[in-house]
Every structure is written in structure tokens, then in C-alpha cells.
Write a protein that holds these residues in place. Structure first.
Motif, mmCIF file in Angstrom:
data_model
loop_
_atom_site.group_PDB
_atom_site.id
_atom_site.type_symbol
_atom_site.label_atom_id
_atom_site.label_comp_id
_atom_site.label_asym_id
_atom_site.label_seq_id
_atom_site.Cartn_x
_atom_site.Cartn_y
_atom_site.Cartn_z
ATOM 1 N N ASP A 1 -51.616 6.007 37.140
ATOM 2 C CA ASP A 1 -51.677 4.549 37.191
ATOM 3 C C ASP A 1 -50.272 4.015 37.442
ATOM 4 O OD1 ASP A 1 -52.047 1.841 36.887
ATOM 5 O OD2 ASP A 1 -52.648 1.930 34.774
ATOM 6 N N TRP A 2 -49.884 3.932 38.703
ATOM 7 C CA TRP A 2 -48.504 3.542 38.996
ATOM 8 C C TRP A 2 -48.238 2.095 38.625
ATOM 9 C CZ3 TRP A 2 -46.956 -0.363 42.231
ATOM 10 C CH2 TRP A 2 -47.863 -0.830 43.188
ATOM 11 N N ARG A 3 -49.247 1.241 38.769
ATOM 12 C CA ARG A 3 -49.057 -0.165 38.410
ATOM 13 C C ARG A 3 -48.808 -0.304 36.909
ATOM 14 N NH1 ARG A 3 -52.731 0.370 42.327
ATOM 15 N NH2 ARG A 3 -52.571 -0.955 44.201
ATOM 16 N N GLY A 4 -49.613 0.383 36.125
ATOM 17 C CA GLY A 4 -49.432 0.330 34.674
ATOM 18 C C GLY A 4 -48.078 0.869 34.248
ATOM 19 N N THR A 5 -47.683 1.981 34.852
ATOM 20 C CA THR A 5 -46.377 2.561 34.544
ATOM 21 C C THR A 5 -45.253 1.609 34.929
ATOM 22 O OG1 THR A 5 -47.232 4.808 34.845
ATOM 23 C CG2 THR A 5 -44.844 4.506 35.003
ATOM 24 N N TYR A 6 -45.376 1.022 36.087
ATOM 25 C CA TYR A 6 -44.370 0.084 36.615
ATOM 26 C C TYR A 6 -44.187 -1.101 35.670
ATOM 27 C CZ TYR A 6 -42.160 -2.637 40.467
ATOM 28 O OH TYR A 6 -41.319 -3.365 41.273
ATOM 29 N N LEU A 7 -45.297 -1.717 35.276
ATOM 30 C CA LEU A 7 -45.241 -2.880 34.403
ATOM 31 C C LEU A 7 -44.747 -2.510 33.008
ATOM 32 C CD1 LEU A 7 -48.618 -4.596 35.398
ATOM 33 C CD2 LEU A 7 -46.321 -5.289 36.094
ATOM 34 N N THR A 8 -45.243 -1.410 32.469
ATOM 35 C CA THR A 8 -44.853 -0.994 31.121
ATOM 36 C C THR A 8 -43.368 -0.680 31.050
ATOM 37 O OG1 THR A 8 -47.059 -0.129 30.639
ATOM 38 C CG2 THR A 8 -45.237 0.721 29.310
ATOM 39 N N THR A 9 -42.841 -0.043 32.080
ATOM 40 C CA THR A 9 -41.422 0.291 32.095
ATOM 41 C C THR A 9 -40.564 -0.957 32.003
ATOM 42 O OG1 THR A 9 -41.825 2.287 33.407
ATOM 43 C CG2 THR A 9 -39.583 1.410 33.422
ATOM 44 N N MET A 10 -40.903 -1.986 32.762
ATOM 45 C CA MET A 10 -40.099 -3.208 32.762
ATOM 46 C C MET A 10 -40.299 -4.019 31.492
ATOM 47 S SD MET A 10 -38.516 -2.517 35.352
ATOM 48 C CE MET A 10 -38.791 -1.230 36.580
ATOM 49 N N ARG A 11 -41.501 -4.027 30.959
ATOM 50 C CA ARG A 11 -41.731 -4.707 29.680
ATOM 51 C C ARG A 11 -40.949 -4.035 28.556
ATOM 52 N NH1 ARG A 11 -48.142 -4.798 30.979
ATOM 53 N NH2 ARG A 11 -48.222 -6.815 32.092
ATOM 54 N N THR A 12 -40.907 -2.715 28.603
ATOM 55 C CA THR A 12 -40.160 -1.976 27.591
ATOM 56 C C THR A 12 -38.663 -2.257 27.708
ATOM 57 O OG1 THR A 12 -41.817 -0.212 27.581
ATOM 58 C CG2 THR A 12 -39.657 0.330 26.679
ATOM 59 N N LEU A 13 -38.155 -2.295 28.929
ATOM 60 C CA LEU A 13 -36.749 -2.597 29.143
ATOM 61 C C LEU A 13 -36.417 -3.987 28.591
ATOM 62 C CD1 LEU A 13 -33.945 -2.113 30.371
ATOM 63 C CD2 LEU A 13 -34.858 -2.911 32.575
ATOM 64 N N ARG A 14 -37.238 -4.971 28.905
ATOM 65 C CA ARG A 14 -36.977 -6.326 28.401
ATOM 66 C C ARG A 14 -36.974 -6.343 26.876
ATOM 67 N NH1 ARG A 14 -40.932 -10.688 27.205
ATOM 68 N NH2 ARG A 14 -39.706 -12.606 26.885
ATOM 69 N N ALA A 15 -37.977 -5.724 26.275
ATOM 70 C CA ALA A 15 -38.062 -5.722 24.813
ATOM 71 C C ALA A 15 -36.832 -5.082 24.186
ATOM 72 C CB ALA A 15 -39.333 -4.995 24.371
ATOM 73 N N GLU A 16 -36.335 -4.025 24.794
ATOM 74 C CA GLU A 16 -35.169 -3.340 24.239
ATOM 75 C C GLU A 16 -33.912 -4.198 24.369
ATOM 76 O OE1 GLU A 16 -33.743 -0.312 21.954
ATOM 77 O OE2 GLU A 16 -35.801 -0.619 22.634
ATOM 78 N N LEU A 17 -33.742 -4.845 25.492
ATOM 79 C CA LEU A 17 -32.565 -5.695 25.671
ATOM 80 C C LEU A 17 -32.574 -6.869 24.692
ATOM 81 C CD1 LEU A 17 -32.330 -5.811 29.581
ATOM 82 C CD2 LEU A 17 -31.061 -4.343 27.989
ATOM 83 N N LEU A 18 -33.758 -7.366 24.373
ATOM 84 C CA LEU A 18 -33.864 -8.494 23.453
ATOM 85 C C LEU A 18 -33.570 -8.105 22.007
ATOM 86 C CD1 LEU A 18 -37.018 -10.330 24.864
ATOM 87 C CD2 LEU A 18 -34.641 -11.128 24.954
#
Length: 219
Positions: A83-100
Motif C-alpha cells: 500500500d504505497w499510498r498508506g505508507t506515503y501518508l503515514t511516513t509524513m504524518r509520523t514526521l510531522r508528529a515527531e517534529l511537533l
């Protein structure tokens, strides 16, 4: 004068102290002198581990990345294989959460040069998912880097304008902005889309990026 080495101090202690202090004073207030004071050492002791502030910021960004990787591994992913779309979205959501998690975390992370190669396995895995879905390496890289840049840039703006959980600042006054722009009603109303619900705004922007990536793949 040559600084005296402090045996009890190591790079990890310095970075951990710097990340804690970052949440208290923000990037502008983060100095080697203040970090040293928090560690009860003299500032020159830090130069045994970091030649300047930028070297320390690079290590701080690398540590943020390591922690993000560890938390992602502990969570076990959850995106179905392929599921490349799911992986793509999850990766960026995780990055945002970590930066916050860190005050001015996106500013620290932006433009940093990682101090080791621990990021490479995750990048390889992300690119592999896209390549297996039909992207070339070039288009997979561009697709990944576009969303990565969007996420970091979005969080830089978010941390500058949203209510600050670290010091209680209420954030940008959207209504005062609207009053100032009363003669420009569209620009005035746009502030409510840009500066009110940052979670929704991020998701909408990420969806636009994904739509563009999908069109590249279809083409």
C-alpha cells in the motif's frame, strides 16, 4: 587556552540536554553557554564534542530522526504491504508528529546534515514501496522528497503561528488579521483556512501532494 576535557560528559548527554532546553527557550535562546550551565560544566567543555552550534544542531536533528525511527518500529507500522499510498501518508504524518514534540523542532530539522547513516534504511524502504508500485527511482525520489519538504515547511509555519504548547502563547490572532485586511475580504478570510485548524490544513495539503504524485504515476 586549551579546554579541559570533562570525563563525565559525552555527546549523548549534551544532545539530550540541548533538546530539553530547546523546549524551554526555543531555537533563538539555545546557546552552548546555556546548555553548559544546564549540565553544570563550562562552555568550552562542549567543544570537545561539537565544534560549533551548527554541529550540535546536526546531531540534535539526527537524534530526533533516531527517536522517530524507534517509535515507528515500536508501533509496528500497520500499513498493509504494497500500500504505497498508506505508507506515503503515514511516513509524513509520523514526521510531522515527531517534529511537533520539540519547540522549533522543524527549524532544527530543516537543512540539517545527519551525523550518521541510520536514516538510510528507512529511506530505502520508503523508496522501495514506491518503486514496487511502478515508479522509477527518479520519480519515487521526487515524490518522497516533495512530501518531505512540504511536511517540514508546514511544521515550521505551524510552530510559528499556532498556539505554543511549550510556553502558553496563544498563537496568531486571526481576527485581528481579518480586521487589518477588511478591504481585502478574500485575503482576510483565507487566514481562517491557513491559521486555525493546522491538523486539517496539513491533511488537506498532503492530499494535494498525493494527488499530484498519483497523476505522475498515471502518466
Amino acid at each position: 587556552m586549551t579546554p579541559q576535557k570533562t570525563p563525565k560528559l559525552d555527546r549523548k548527554q549534551v544532545v539530550d540536554a540541548a533538546l530539553r532546553l530547546l523546549n524551554e527557550v526555543g531555537l533563538d535562546g539555545l546557546t552552548l553557554r546555556a546548555i553548559a550551565a544546564g549540565l553544570d560544566v563550562k562552555a568550552p567543555a562542549l567543544y570537545w564534542h561539537f565544534k560549533d552550534k551548527q554541529a550540535l544542531l546536526d546531531e540534535m536533528a539526527t537524534e530526533i530522526m533516531r527517536r522517530m525511527t524507534a517509535r515507528t518500529a515500536e508501533a509496528g507500522g500497520g500499513t498493509p504491504a504494497g500500500d504505497w499510498r498508506g505508507t506515503y501518508l503515514t511516513t509524513m504524518r509520523t514526521l510531522r508528529a515527531e517534529l511537533l514534540r520539540y519547540r522549533d523542532g522543524a527549524k532544527v530539522y530543516s537543512g540539517a546534515r545527519f551525523t550518521d547513516t541510520s536514516y538510510a534504511a528507512g529511506l530505502d524502504a520508503s523508496l522501495r514501496v514506491l518503486i514496487d508500485a511502478g515508479f522509477t527511482l527518479a520519480t519515487a525520489t521526487r515524490a518522497w522528497y516533495t512530501a518531505y519538504s512540504y511536511t517540514i515547511g508546514y511544521v515550521i509555519e505551524e510552530q510559528a503561528m499556532a498556539p505554543n504548547p511549550f510556553d502558553g502563547d496563544e498563537g496568531y490572532d486571526v481576527e485581528a488579521r481579518a480586521d487589518r485586511l477588511a478591504e481585502h475580504p478574500l485575503a482576510a478570510e483565507a487566514g481562517r483556512a491557513m491559521f486555525v485548524d493546522f491538523d486539517e490544513g496539513f491533511e488537506q495539503g498532503l492530499a494535494l501532494v498525493l494527488a499530484g504524485v498519483e497523476s505522475v504515476l498515471a502518466g
